[in-house]
Design a protein around this motif. Structure first.
Motif, mmCIF file in Angstrom:
data_model
loop_
_atom_site.group_PDB
_atom_site.id
_atom_site.type_symbol
_atom_site.label_atom_id
_atom_site.label_comp_id
_atom_site.label_asym_id
_atom_site.label_seq_id
_atom_site.Cartn_x
_atom_site.Cartn_y
_atom_site.Cartn_z
ATOM 1 N N HIS A 88 2.589 7.547 -7.716
ATOM 2 C CA HIS A 88 3.650 7.394 -8.703
ATOM 3 C C HIS A 88 4.509 6.175 -8.330
ATOM 4 C CE1 HIS A 88 5.346 9.689 -5.388
ATOM 5 N NE2 HIS A 88 6.531 9.225 -5.739
ATOM 6 N N GLY A 89 5.372 5.787 -9.249
ATOM 7 C CA GLY A 89 6.300 4.696 -8.978
ATOM 8 C C GLY A 89 5.649 3.320 -8.949
ATOM 9 N N PRO A 90 6.348 2.372 -8.356
ATOM 10 C CA PRO A 90 5.880 0.981 -8.363
ATOM 11 C C PRO A 90 4.529 0.773 -7.676
ATOM 12 C CG PRO A 90 8.128 1.137 -7.467
ATOM 13 C CD PRO A 90 7.655 2.516 -7.727
ATOM 14 N N VAL A 91 4.277 1.540 -6.634
ATOM 15 C CA VAL A 91 2.997 1.382 -5.919
ATOM 16 C C VAL A 91 1.834 1.714 -6.852
ATOM 17 C CG1 VAL A 91 1.569 2.254 -4.018
ATOM 18 C CG2 VAL A 91 4.003 1.830 -3.653
ATOM 19 N N LEU A 92 1.988 2.771 -7.630
ATOM 20 C CA LEU A 92 0.939 3.149 -8.575
ATOM 21 C C LEU A 92 0.696 2.025 -9.578
ATOM 22 C CD1 LEU A 92 -1.037 5.197 -9.807
ATOM 23 C CD2 LEU A 92 0.875 6.014 -11.198
ATOM 24 N N TRP A 93 1.767 1.428 -10.099
ATOM 25 C CA TRP A 93 1.609 0.383 -11.107
ATOM 26 C C TRP A 93 0.978 -0.878 -10.520
ATOM 27 C CZ3 TRP A 93 1.139 2.085 -15.595
ATOM 28 C CH2 TRP A 93 1.852 3.202 -16.003
ATOM 29 N N VAL A 94 1.293 -1.180 -9.284
ATOM 30 C CA VAL A 94 0.648 -2.322 -8.621
ATOM 31 C C VAL A 94 -0.840 -2.037 -8.449
ATOM 32 C CG1 VAL A 94 0.476 -3.610 -6.449
ATOM 33 C CG2 VAL A 94 2.725 -3.172 -7.467
ATOM 34 N N LEU A 95 -1.175 -0.822 -8.017
ATOM 35 C CA LEU A 95 -2.588 -0.459 -7.849
ATOM 36 C C LEU A 95 -3.330 -0.458 -9.175
ATOM 37 C CD1 LEU A 95 -2.463 2.335 -5.131
ATOM 38 C CD2 LEU A 95 -3.364 0.016 -4.905
ATOM 39 N N VAL A 96 -2.697 0.027 -10.231
ATOM 40 C CA VAL A 96 -3.331 0.019 -11.555
ATOM 41 C C VAL A 96 -3.573 -1.418 -12.005
ATOM 42 C CG1 VAL A 96 -2.952 0.531 -14.006
ATOM 43 C CG2 VAL A 96 -2.508 2.287 -12.279
ATOM 44 N N GLY A 97 -2.581 -2.281 -11.812
ATOM 45 C CA GLY A 97 -2.744 -3.689 -12.170
ATOM 46 C C GLY A 97 -3.871 -4.349 -11.389
ATOM 47 N N ALA B 19 -13.433 -1.780 -9.285
ATOM 48 C CA ALA B 19 -12.161 -1.043 -9.327
ATOM 49 C C ALA B 19 -12.166 0.145 -8.374
ATOM 50 C CB ALA B 19 -11.882 -0.578 -10.750
ATOM 51 N N ALA B 20 -13.339 0.683 -8.062
ATOM 52 C CA ALA B 20 -13.432 1.845 -7.165
ATOM 53 C C ALA B 20 -12.865 1.540 -5.786
ATOM 54 C CB ALA B 20 -14.881 2.309 -7.049
ATOM 55 N N ASN B 21 -12.911 0.284 -5.365
ATOM 56 C CA ASN B 21 -12.360 -0.074 -4.061
ATOM 57 C C ASN B 21 -10.871 0.229 -3.974
ATOM 58 O OD1 ASN B 21 -14.788 -0.936 -3.040
ATOM 59 N ND2 ASN B 21 -14.413 -3.080 -3.477
ATOM 60 N N LEU B 22 -10.156 0.051 -5.089
ATOM 61 C CA LEU B 22 -8.722 0.357 -5.096
ATOM 62 C C LEU B 22 -8.482 1.852 -5.003
ATOM 63 C CD1 LEU B 22 -6.553 -1.899 -5.260
ATOM 64 C CD2 LEU B 22 -8.706 -2.661 -6.192
ATOM 65 N N LEU B 23 -9.359 2.655 -5.600
ATOM 66 C CA LEU B 23 -9.245 4.107 -5.479
ATOM 67 C C LEU B 23 -9.451 4.518 -4.019
ATOM 68 C CD1 LEU B 23 -9.059 6.981 -6.661
ATOM 69 C CD2 LEU B 23 -11.537 6.873 -6.998
ATOM 70 N N VAL B 24 -10.448 3.933 -3.371
ATOM 71 C CA VAL B 24 -10.689 4.234 -1.956
ATOM 72 C C VAL B 24 -9.471 3.833 -1.129
ATOM 73 C CG1 VAL B 24 -12.089 3.640 0.060
ATOM 74 C CG2 VAL B 24 -13.201 4.079 -2.133
ATOM 75 N N LEU C 279 0.061 -16.790 1.953
ATOM 76 C CA LEU C 279 0.936 -16.654 0.788
ATOM 77 C C LEU C 279 1.741 -15.359 0.779
ATOM 78 C CD1 LEU C 279 -1.513 -17.938 -1.985
ATOM 79 C CD2 LEU C 279 0.227 -19.241 -0.721
ATOM 80 N N GLY C 280 1.372 -14.427 1.674
ATOM 81 C CA GLY C 280 2.081 -13.158 1.717
ATOM 82 C C GLY C 280 1.833 -12.283 0.509
ATOM 83 N N THR C 281 0.669 -12.415 -0.114
ATOM 84 C CA THR C 281 0.358 -11.633 -1.311
ATOM 85 C C THR C 281 -0.378 -10.357 -0.951
ATOM 86 O OG1 THR C 281 -1.738 -12.768 -1.637
ATOM 87 C CG2 THR C 281 0.192 -13.695 -2.733
ATOM 88 N N PHE C 282 -0.153 -9.334 -1.748
ATOM 89 C CA PHE C 282 -0.901 -8.086 -1.616
ATOM 90 C C PHE C 282 -2.051 -8.133 -2.615
ATOM 91 C CE2 PHE C 282 -1.758 -3.735 -3.070
ATOM 92 C CZ PHE C 282 -2.111 -3.167 -1.860
ATOM 93 N N GLY C 283 -3.209 -7.708 -2.211
ATOM 94 C CA GLY C 283 -4.336 -7.677 -3.136
ATOM 95 C C GLY C 283 -5.209 -8.896 -3.043
ATOM 96 N N GLY C 284 -4.716 -9.937 -2.373
ATOM 97 C CA GLY C 284 -5.501 -11.128 -2.079
ATOM 98 C C GLY C 284 -6.357 -11.646 -3.210
ATOM 99 N N LEU C 285 -7.624 -11.367 -3.144
ATOM 100 C CA LEU C 285 -8.591 -11.961 -4.061
ATOM 101 C C LEU C 285 -9.243 -10.928 -4.971
ATOM 102 C CD1 LEU C 285 -10.305 -14.441 -1.568
ATOM 103 C CD2 LEU C 285 -8.506 -14.921 -3.209
ATOM 104 N N GLN C 286 -8.472 -10.028 -5.564
ATOM 105 C CA GLN C 286 -9.063 -9.033 -6.459
ATOM 106 C C GLN C 286 -9.772 -9.685 -7.638
ATOM 107 O OE1 GLN C 286 -9.593 -5.754 -6.098
ATOM 108 N NE2 GLN C 286 -8.730 -6.057 -4.075
#
Length: 190
Positions: A144-153, A129-134, A41-48
């Protein structure tokens, strides 16, 4: 020389090793499915939304063993099993699992080792959620910017998954095992 009880009994070690083996094999399967979904599917984050499955075993470890460090040790063992069973994350899986176990232990200790669904939900959510911090730190992603918001989501999605699939489900499983007489009294009393 006085006879001191070991930090972990043989029973504790066997429980942690069993949970690590189950979680490690299951985690590798979930990770491989996630990679297939991402490739397809070309998705980032797969199965969070399934991140809680990865930390369920750590929540069960802290709830059944009830000793500081149980989730961290189980996480490190789980990471080793995942690494040896072909997890696509490679050596990073040791860091992911170790940090997740540490997060479960810290939350459990901060909430005074209470056997309550909220304790387990917060521990499971924080660990997921700690996995995203790692990932953010290891991949040196911008804070900062869009990458930060994607990671926060993604972190919020992982937290919700961890709270439900690891925390609430783990709390229910520990209670069910206690009612069935499978666990000792220390694991079912608050």
């Amino acid at each position: 020389m006085s006879a001191r009880s070991p930090r972990w009994s043989l029973h504790d070690v066997l429980v942690m090793a069993t949970l690590a083996a189950l979680g490690g094999m299951g985690g590798s399967i979930v990770s491989l499915i996630g990679k297939a979904v991402q490739a397809t599917l070309g998705t980032f984050g797969g199965l969070q939304w399934l991140a809680g499955i990865h930390v369920l075993w750590l929540v069960l470890a802290v709830g059944l063993v009830r000793k500081p460090g149980a989730a961290t040790l189980t996480g490190l063992l789980k990471g080793a099993v995942e690494l040896l069973s072909g997890n696509p994350h490679g050596l990073l899986v040791l860091l992911y699992s170790g940090v997740a176990g540490l997060a479960v232990d810290v939350v459990w200790l901060l909430l005074a080792r209470r056997h309550h669904v909220v304790t387990y939900a917060l521990a499971g959510g924080t660990a997921a959620a700690a996995n995203l911090l790692v990932l953010r730190l290891v991949a040196d992603l911008p804070a900062h910017g869009p990458v930060l918001w994607v990671l926060v989501g993604l972190a919020l999605l992982a937290f919700a998954s961890g709270a439900v699939l690891a925390g609430a489900l783990g709390w229910w499983l520990i209670g069910a095992l206690g009612r069935a007489g499978v666990t000792g009294a220390s694991a079912t009393t608050g």
